[in-house]
Design a protein around this motif. Structure first.
Motif, PDB file in Angstrom:
ATOM      1  N   VAL A  76      -4.533   6.315  10.736  1.00 58.07           N
ATOM      2  CA  VAL A  76      -4.628   4.355  11.329  1.00 58.07           C
ATOM      3  C   VAL A  76      -3.340   4.192  11.695  1.00 58.07           C
ATOM      4  CG1 VAL A  76      -3.914   2.080  10.613  1.00 58.07           C
ATOM      5  CG2 VAL A  76      -6.648   3.733   9.533  1.00 58.07           C
ATOM      6  N   VAL A  77      -2.076   4.545  11.003  1.00 57.31           N
ATOM      7  CA  VAL A  77      -0.596   4.862  12.069  1.00 57.31           C
ATOM      8  C   VAL A  77       0.138   5.619  13.153  1.00 57.31           C
ATOM      9  CG1 VAL A  77       1.577   4.641  11.460  1.00 57.31           C
ATOM     10  CG2 VAL A  77       0.620   3.592   9.598  1.00 57.31           C
ATOM     11  N   ARG A  78      -0.976   6.799  13.018  1.00 55.08           N
ATOM     12  CA  ARG A  78      -0.414   7.576  14.396  1.00 55.08           C
ATOM     13  C   ARG A  78      -1.414   7.076  15.425  1.00 55.08           C
ATOM     14  NH1 ARG A  78       0.643  14.394  12.330  1.00 55.08           N
ATOM     15  NH2 ARG A  78       1.467  13.757  14.449  1.00 55.08           N
ATOM     16  N   LEU A  79      -3.402   6.826  15.540  1.00 53.78           N
ATOM     17  CA  LEU A  79      -3.134   5.958  16.620  1.00 53.78           C
ATOM     18  C   LEU A  79      -2.947   4.424  16.394  1.00 53.78           C
ATOM     19  CD1 LEU A  79      -6.421   7.928  15.636  1.00 53.78           C
ATOM     20  CD2 LEU A  79      -5.615   8.678  16.999  1.00 53.78           C
ATOM     21  N   ARG A  80      -1.740   4.181  16.267  1.00 55.12           N
ATOM     22  CA  ARG A  80      -1.648   3.081  16.346  1.00 55.12           C
ATOM     23  C   ARG A  80      -2.587   1.898  16.192  1.00 55.12           C
ATOM     24  NH1 ARG A  80       2.858   3.933  21.121  1.00 55.12           N
ATOM     25  NH2 ARG A  80       3.944   5.771  19.991  1.00 55.12           N
ATOM     26  N   LEU A  81      -3.586   2.256  15.363  1.00 46.99           N
ATOM     27  CA  LEU A  81      -4.198   1.471  14.770  1.00 46.99           C
ATOM     28  C   LEU A  81      -3.711   0.373  14.301  1.00 46.99           C
ATOM     29  CD1 LEU A  81      -7.737   3.701  14.064  1.00 46.99           C
ATOM     30  CD2 LEU A  81      -7.025   2.453  16.181  1.00 46.99           C
TER      31      LEU A  81
ATOM     32  N   MET B 258      -6.097   0.281  -8.009  1.00 50.02           N
ATOM     33  CA  MET B 258      -4.496   0.151  -6.930  1.00 50.02           C
ATOM     34  C   MET B 258      -4.322   1.503  -7.010  1.00 50.02           C
ATOM     35  SD  MET B 258      -3.771  -3.241  -9.467  1.00 50.02           S
ATOM     36  CE  MET B 258      -4.603  -4.118  -9.047  1.00 50.02           C
ATOM     37  N   HIS B 259      -4.750   2.301  -8.325  1.00 52.92           N
ATOM     38  CA  HIS B 259      -3.481   3.845  -7.819  1.00 52.92           C
ATOM     39  C   HIS B 259      -3.970   4.666  -6.882  1.00 52.92           C
ATOM     40  CE1 HIS B 259      -3.333   7.661 -10.212  1.00 52.92           C
ATOM     41  NE2 HIS B 259      -1.461   7.269  -9.650  1.00 52.92           N
ATOM     42  N   LEU B 260      -5.764   4.868  -6.929  1.00 49.42           N
ATOM     43  CA  LEU B 260      -5.794   6.020  -5.799  1.00 49.42           C
ATOM     44  C   LEU B 260      -4.797   4.802  -4.572  1.00 49.42           C
ATOM     45  CD1 LEU B 260      -9.326   6.431  -6.747  1.00 49.42           C
ATOM     46  CD2 LEU B 260      -7.785   7.598  -6.979  1.00 49.42           C
ATOM     47  N   VAL B 261      -4.993   4.116  -4.506  1.00 50.95           N
ATOM     48  CA  VAL B 261      -4.749   3.436  -2.640  1.00 50.95           C
ATOM     49  C   VAL B 261      -2.835   3.440  -2.701  1.00 50.95           C
ATOM     50  CG1 VAL B 261      -4.455   0.778  -2.110  1.00 50.95           C
ATOM     51  CG2 VAL B 261      -5.970   1.536  -2.770  1.00 50.95           C
ATOM     52  N   MET B 262      -2.631   3.330  -3.750  1.00 50.27           N
ATOM     53  CA  MET B 262      -0.735   4.124  -4.030  1.00 50.27           C
ATOM     54  C   MET B 262      -0.886   5.073  -3.902  1.00 50.27           C
ATOM     55  SD  MET B 262       1.825   2.271  -3.891  1.00 50.27           S
ATOM     56  CE  MET B 262       3.470   3.262  -4.627  1.00 50.27           C
ATOM     57  N   LEU B 263      -1.276   6.339  -4.271  1.00 48.90           N
ATOM     58  CA  LEU B 263      -1.027   7.290  -4.137  1.00 48.90           C
ATOM     59  C   LEU B 263      -1.720   7.835  -2.453  1.00 48.90           C
ATOM     60  CD1 LEU B 263      -3.784   9.603  -6.743  1.00 48.90           C
ATOM     61  CD2 LEU B 263      -1.073   9.672  -6.767  1.00 48.90           C
ATOM     62  N   ALA B 264      -3.048   7.295  -1.939  1.00 49.78           N
ATOM     63  CA  ALA B 264      -3.060   7.634  -0.404  1.00 49.78           C
ATOM     64  C   ALA B 264      -1.792   6.769   0.613  1.00 49.78           C
ATOM     65  CB  ALA B 264      -4.225   6.484   0.438  1.00 49.78           C
ATOM     66  N   MET B 265      -0.995   6.271   0.374  1.00 47.02           N
ATOM     67  CA  MET B 265       0.159   5.041   0.829  1.00 47.02           C
ATOM     68  C   MET B 265       1.108   5.453   0.792  1.00 47.02           C
ATOM     69  SD  MET B 265      -0.326   1.149   0.130  1.00 47.02           S
ATOM     70  CE  MET B 265      -0.376   0.729  -1.345  1.00 47.02           C
ATOM     71  N   ARG B 266       1.374   6.522  -0.911  1.00 46.82           N
ATOM     72  CA  ARG B 266       2.464   7.661  -1.174  1.00 46.82           C
ATOM     73  C   ARG B 266       2.340   8.709   0.596  1.00 46.82           C
ATOM     74  NH1 ARG B 266       1.361  11.564  -5.801  1.00 46.82           N
ATOM     75  NH2 ARG B 266       0.146  12.373  -4.267  1.00 46.82           N
ATOM     76  N   ASP B 267       1.259   8.997   0.716  1.00 50.73           N
ATOM     77  CA  ASP B 267       1.330  10.122   1.594  1.00 50.73           C
ATOM     78  C   ASP B 267       1.704  10.097   2.524  1.00 50.73           C
ATOM     79  OD1 ASP B 267       0.986  11.906  -1.136  1.00 50.73           O
ATOM     80  OD2 ASP B 267      -1.710  12.170  -0.742  1.00 50.73           O
ATOM     81  N   ALA B 268       1.017   8.653   3.237  1.00 45.81           N
ATOM     82  CA  ALA B 268       1.124   8.018   4.187  1.00 45.81           C
ATOM     83  C   ALA B 268       2.310   7.972   5.176  1.00 45.81           C
ATOM     84  CB  ALA B 268       0.363   6.837   4.953  1.00 45.81           C
TER      85      ALA B 268
END
Length: 240
Positions: free
Chosen positions: A91-96, A166-176
């Protein structure tokens, strides 16, 4: 008036798609836990009553969806956080959506999680966060070690909320967001790392005292202050 053709023709999916769907459902329903190894191709072919070629196609489809990872006999069910992190990174790299949007999303999710953790009053759940904080405060800590401990600290605080989503979303944002954080820390220097560690001390203290409103405000100032000054602004300058 009744349509002359109220029904659509039945779609006959190829065998490999039917196999892929059954394995997918097993993963999503928890029948195959994250990290569980899948049976070998031959065994899967026998269980499904199809050829090994169909099994290979099914596994390739599941790998493309991000539901399994590895090669050959090392194929395992993949964590949902991996799927989320890939999606957010794309999402970030495609500038969405911008990095600023992702920072704001993190603030919303993490602030809500820390408020919940503060209200729960569960000191034992904060031990891992405290250990990460101790690692950050060591006088000889490297940037890389600080970064690893910083990420672990925030993940553990969110985990203390007891909210798995919330934990899963946080893990995903950590990687991103991890790459941006590490680059910013390398450019910032020891003074910024000391300030961040002090802010972490205040965050942990607020959670331990059950100060739900206070920890939410501190978290937003901590995250937004660092990213706006050290990550988002430099990234925007480079993009111009």
């Amino acid at each position: 008036m009744v349509s002359a053709r109220p029904f659509q023709a039945v779609v006959r999916n190829p065998l490999y798609l039917q196999v892929a769907e059954r394995i997918r459902e097993a993963i999503l329903s928890g029948g195959l836990a994250v990290g569980d190894a899948l049976p070998p191709e031959r065994e899967l072919a026998e269980q499904f009553g199809v050829s090994r070629a169909s099994i290979r196609e099914a596994l390739r489809a599941l790998q493309a969806q991000g539901l399994v990872e590895g090669k050959g006999k090392g194929l395992v069910a993949r964590a949902a956080s991996g799927l989320l992190s890939e999606a957010l990174t794309h999402v970030v790299r495609l500038r969405l959506a911008s990095l600023e949007d992702l920072v704001e999303l993190r603030c919303v999710v993490e602030a809500a999680a820390l408020e919940r953790a503060a209200r729960r009053g569960a000191p034992g759940r904060l031990d891992a966060a405290r250990q990460a904080l101790e690692a950050m405060c060591r006088p000889d800590v490297t940037v890389e070690a600080f970064h690893e401990a910083d990420v672990r600290f925030h993940i553990e605080l969110v985990a203390a909320s007891g909210n798995r989503a919330m934990h899963l979303v946080m893990l995903a944002m950590r990687d991103a967001m991890s790459r941006h954080l590490l680059e910013a820390l390398r450019a910032a220097g020891p003074g910024v790392m000391r300030r961040l560690a002090e802010e972490h001390v205040a965050l942990l203290d607020a959670v331990e005292r059950g100060d739900a409103e206070g920890v939410s405000q501190r978290l937003r100032e901590h995250i937004q202050g660092f990213y706006e000054g050290s990550v988002v602004a430099p990234a925007a300058a480079v993009g111009r």
